[in-house]
Design a protein around this motif. Structure first.
Motif, short mmCIF file in Angstrom:
data_model
loop_
_atom_site.label_atom_id
_atom_site.label_comp_id
_atom_site.label_asym_id
_atom_site.label_seq_id
_atom_site.Cartn_x
_atom_site.Cartn_y
_atom_site.Cartn_z
N GLN A 1 -19.30 24.21 57.03
CA GLN A 1 -18.44 23.08 56.67
C GLN A 1 -18.57 22.77 55.18
OE1 GLN A 1 -20.27 20.33 59.39
NE2 GLN A 1 -18.50 20.29 60.75
N LYS B 1 -30.32 17.11 46.98
CA LYS B 1 -30.38 16.57 48.34
C LYS B 1 -30.58 15.06 48.26
CE LYS B 1 -32.63 17.76 52.70
NZ LYS B 1 -32.73 16.37 53.16
N ARG C 1 -23.80 17.46 46.64
CA ARG C 1 -24.92 18.04 47.37
C ARG C 1 -25.57 19.19 46.60
NH1 ARG C 1 -24.57 18.99 53.83
NH2 ARG C 1 -26.07 20.69 53.71
N LYS D 1 -24.03 15.43 55.61
CA LYS D 1 -24.47 15.95 56.90
C LYS D 1 -23.73 17.23 57.29
CE LYS D 1 -26.15 11.65 58.93
NZ LYS D 1 -25.37 10.54 58.33
N ALA D 2 -22.85 17.71 56.43
CA ALA D 2 -22.05 18.89 56.76
C ALA D 2 -22.95 20.12 56.94
CB ALA D 2 -21.02 19.15 55.67
N SER D 3 -22.57 20.98 57.90
CA SER D 3 -23.32 22.22 58.12
C SER D 3 -23.00 23.20 57.00
CB SER D 3 -22.92 22.82 59.46
OG SER D 3 -21.59 23.29 59.37
N GLY D 4 -23.72 24.33 56.99
CA GLY D 4 -23.50 25.32 55.94
C GLY D 4 -22.06 25.74 55.81
#
Lengths: 333, 331
Positions: free
Chosen positions: A96, A76, A73, A91-94
């Motif tokens: 995570q 993108k 990542r 799809k992980a959040s900041g």
């Protein structure tokens, strides 16, 4: 276009990449509209098993580096799925993602550009620990010394700056930066391409030793087939943003199924002038990834291409056990 | 680097190897630049003398005696005092005035440069790093301001703001300026406004430079390498982008300082900047202008120091450029 089916992982899969795409828009004109897209990675699927090394080879511009960067990542992704230990990386959040980064590291190609020239190598190596708030200052210093020793640097050199090191030493620093996080996966993005041949083998041996010692998993990106053959358990061959063949290293080099792989392998120089080899020289250049050829992307340069190749994109399928290829006439040459 | 990479020192011996930072290397190179070192010395002397004006000056700042007007340098006045640099028409001692003016002119230039550099650096970092609409807004604003020709807009702003009595200036600013320059609150209000006007027009050069440097640095692989380790934007900006983008900014700061000094002098010379009784080199020149044909030494009194300081700052800039520019390593 047919969605490439995912090669089924046999056992403990660490990283699973499914139909990954990365398209770069080309903006032009007064309104900065998208006038075209570069399909750098166009539907790549593979899986990396825990503890193995998956080599990724291909010519410059085939999308292998972009694949590695997108998996982490750093780029993108346009679409597709990347699962790391079952967790969706894309799809992980900041928060995570920050945790995931502890387990997924990268070693860059250019050891001169990938170290901040204004920071001591000790600080550089410790950066990951600082970012993740691991340990006290003295614990971090201990850990830096330990890791430096492990990659073959002298810990007394921790207060020096990158410009005081040779290319090989810098690449060791780059490896130490990644290693200090105790990662599970390291994406090695052409880690030896910028080094002298004599240094290359040292760094490759270091990577292999570290793998055994720490049970690391490598996604090893390179354009040098001999290097990949030396270090990889399995090898994936990419052409123009697509995976064309994926097999155990031995199988692939002994009996390639895709004509492109075949051509690549016959191009490996052999250090023996008496050996007569049949070299397959590909005609033409790699087509533009902005406007790839119809059907099989390799057909304009392929010597076994038939009409069907111009029209139908061959599926990436398991031709033999554990040996995947995307060709209508796999192995028929 | 020669010292650090010396092959005779083996790694084993160097138990506590500490090598120079890039800043230390640059400083070492700067010290070898003779003109720059002399200039730095001269500049420091000027600033020291300026701040010690109340101690050194033989007369109080506002002392005047019309009977002692227009004395030539080194002459003795009616009171038996030596006027080292002579006196002006109303008998002000030009040497004393020069020292007090130095304090105002030099600190004004320094404060303007510091404000402009800070604004330019911060906006450059933000615009260059985040790009997109943030960059567009800041850059367009900077371009809008820089489309005006410098001197006319300076004159207009100065005449509107500085002359007006009802432009509010926060008390702490006038207090700060008053303390630093040793002047009354009424005088420091005008100085503060001049500083404001000059700063407003001076940040654009540094901003452009910083933005360009950030564009360059942010694409470096070590930035991506830190991102791969999970570094936040703030950390990357502070720890990696800023230090690597800084060297040319330091060089450019000397140009800014020079520009601020000359702009303030020009403005005050034209009577629109800092006004009497607050002395500056610029308004001293303005006073001297009327007498320059009969008493040619009078305009020389403020303009020679101005020239010397301007040249010194330029040489310091040269020295810094040589020290900080890695492409001129050969030196």
């Amino acid at each position: 276009m047919a969605v490439a089916p995912l090669p089924k992982p046999q056992n403990d899969t660490l990283l699973e990449v499914d139909n990954l795409k990365k398209h770069f828009p080309i903006k032009g004109g007064f309104l900065r509209r998208t006038v075209a897209t570069v399909k750098a990675v166009d539907g790549v699927s593979f899986a990396v098993k825990r503890g193995e090394t998956l080599g990724l080879v291909g010519e410059s511009g085939c999308g292998k580096t972009t694949t590695g960067r997108t998996v982490l990542r750093l780029e993108k992704a346009t679409s597709g799925e990347v699962l790391f230990e079952g967790k969706d990386v894309l799809k992980a959040s900041g928060g995570q993602m920050k945790n995931l980064r502890r387990d997924m590291q990268i070693v860059f190609q250019d050891p001169y550009a990938s170290l901040d020239p204004r920071i001591t190598v000790g600080e550089s190596i410790a950066e990951g620990l600082v970012i993740h708030g691991i340990g006290s200052a003295s614990e971090r210093a201990d850990r830096v010394r330990e890791v430096m020793a492990r990659v073959g640097l002298h810990s007394a050199q921790a207060n020096r700056f990158p410009h005081e090191f040779s290319g090989g030493q810098r690449q060791r620093i780059g490896i130490a930066r990644a290693l200090i996080m105790n990662p599970k996966l390291i994406v090695c993005d052409e880690p030896v391409s910028a080094l002298d041949v004599s240094i290359q083998s040292q760094v490759l041996n270091l990577l292999r030793n570290l793998q055994q010692e720490f049970g690391l998993t490598y996604l090893f990106i390179a354009h040098n087939l001999s290097v990949v053959e030396h270090i990889s358990d399995r090898v994936g061959v990419m052409y123009l943003g697509k995976m064309v063949e994926l097999a155990d290293s031995e199988d692939l080099f002994r009996e390639p199924l895709h004509p492109y792989t075949k051509a690549l392998i016959t191009a490996i120089p052999v250090a023996d002038p008496t050996v007569k080899r049949e070299r397959i020289v590909l005609q033409g250049d790699v087509p533009s990834p902005i406007n790839p050829p119809s059907g099989c992307r390799f057909h304009p340069r392929c010597w076994i291409a038939k009409d069907i190749c111009k029209e139908q994109d061959p599926a990436f399928e398991e031709k033999r056990k554990g040996h995947w290829a995307a060709c209508h006439f796999a192995g028929q040459f | 680097m020669a010292t650090a990479a010396s092959p005779t020192v083996s790694v084993e011996e160097g138990k506590r190897e500490q090598s120079e930072t890039q800043w230390a290397i640059a400083f070492r190179r700067f010290r070898r630049h003779r003109l720059a070192m002399i200039s730095l010395f001269v500049l420091v002397i000027f600033y020291m003398v300026a701040f010690l004006a109340p101690v050194i000056a033989p007369f109080p700042r506002d002392y005047q005696r019309v009977q002692d007007g227009l004395l030539t340098p080194m002459s003795v006045d009616t009171q038996g005092n030596v006027r080292i640099l002579g006196s002006d028409r109303i008998g002000k001692d030009l040497f004393s005035l020069l020292l007090y003016a130095a304090r105002i002119s030099l600190t004004t230039a320094l404060i303007v440069s510091l404000i402009a550099a800070t604004v330019g650096v911060v906006l450059g970092l933000v615009a260059g790093f985040f790009r997109g609409w943030v960059d567009t807004i800041i850059t367009r604003t900077a371009e809008f301001i820089s489309t005006f020709p410098d001197l006319p807009i300076l004159l207009i702003l100065a005449s509107i703001l500085v002359r007006s009595e009802n432009v509010p200036v926060p008390g702490f600013i006038t207090a700060f300026v008053g303390v630093v320059m040793g002047i009354s609150e009424r005088e420091s209000r005008i100085v503060a406004l001049v500083i404001l006007v000059l700063s407003f027009l001076s940040w654009i050069g540094i901003f452009r430079l910083m933005r360009g440097m950030v564009f360059q640095v942010r694409e470096q692989q070590y930035i991506e390498s830190s991102r791969a380790l999970g570094a936040s934007n703030l950390r990357i900006l502070a720890k990696h982008v800023f230090p690597n983008a800084l060297p040319p900014i330091i060089v450019s700061f000397t140009l800014l300082l020079n520009g601020a000094l000359v702009s303030e002098s020009a403005l005050s010379f034209l009577g629109l900047g800092i006004q009497e009784p607050t002395p500056t080199w610029g308004n001293m020149l303005n006073v001297a202008r009327s007498f320059m044909f009969e008493h040619p030494w009078m305009p020389l009194v403020p303009s020679l120091p101005l020239l010397i300081v301007a040249i010194a700052i330029n040489y310091i800039g040269d020295g810094l450029r040589d020290a900080l520019d890695p492409r001129q390593r050969a030196g």
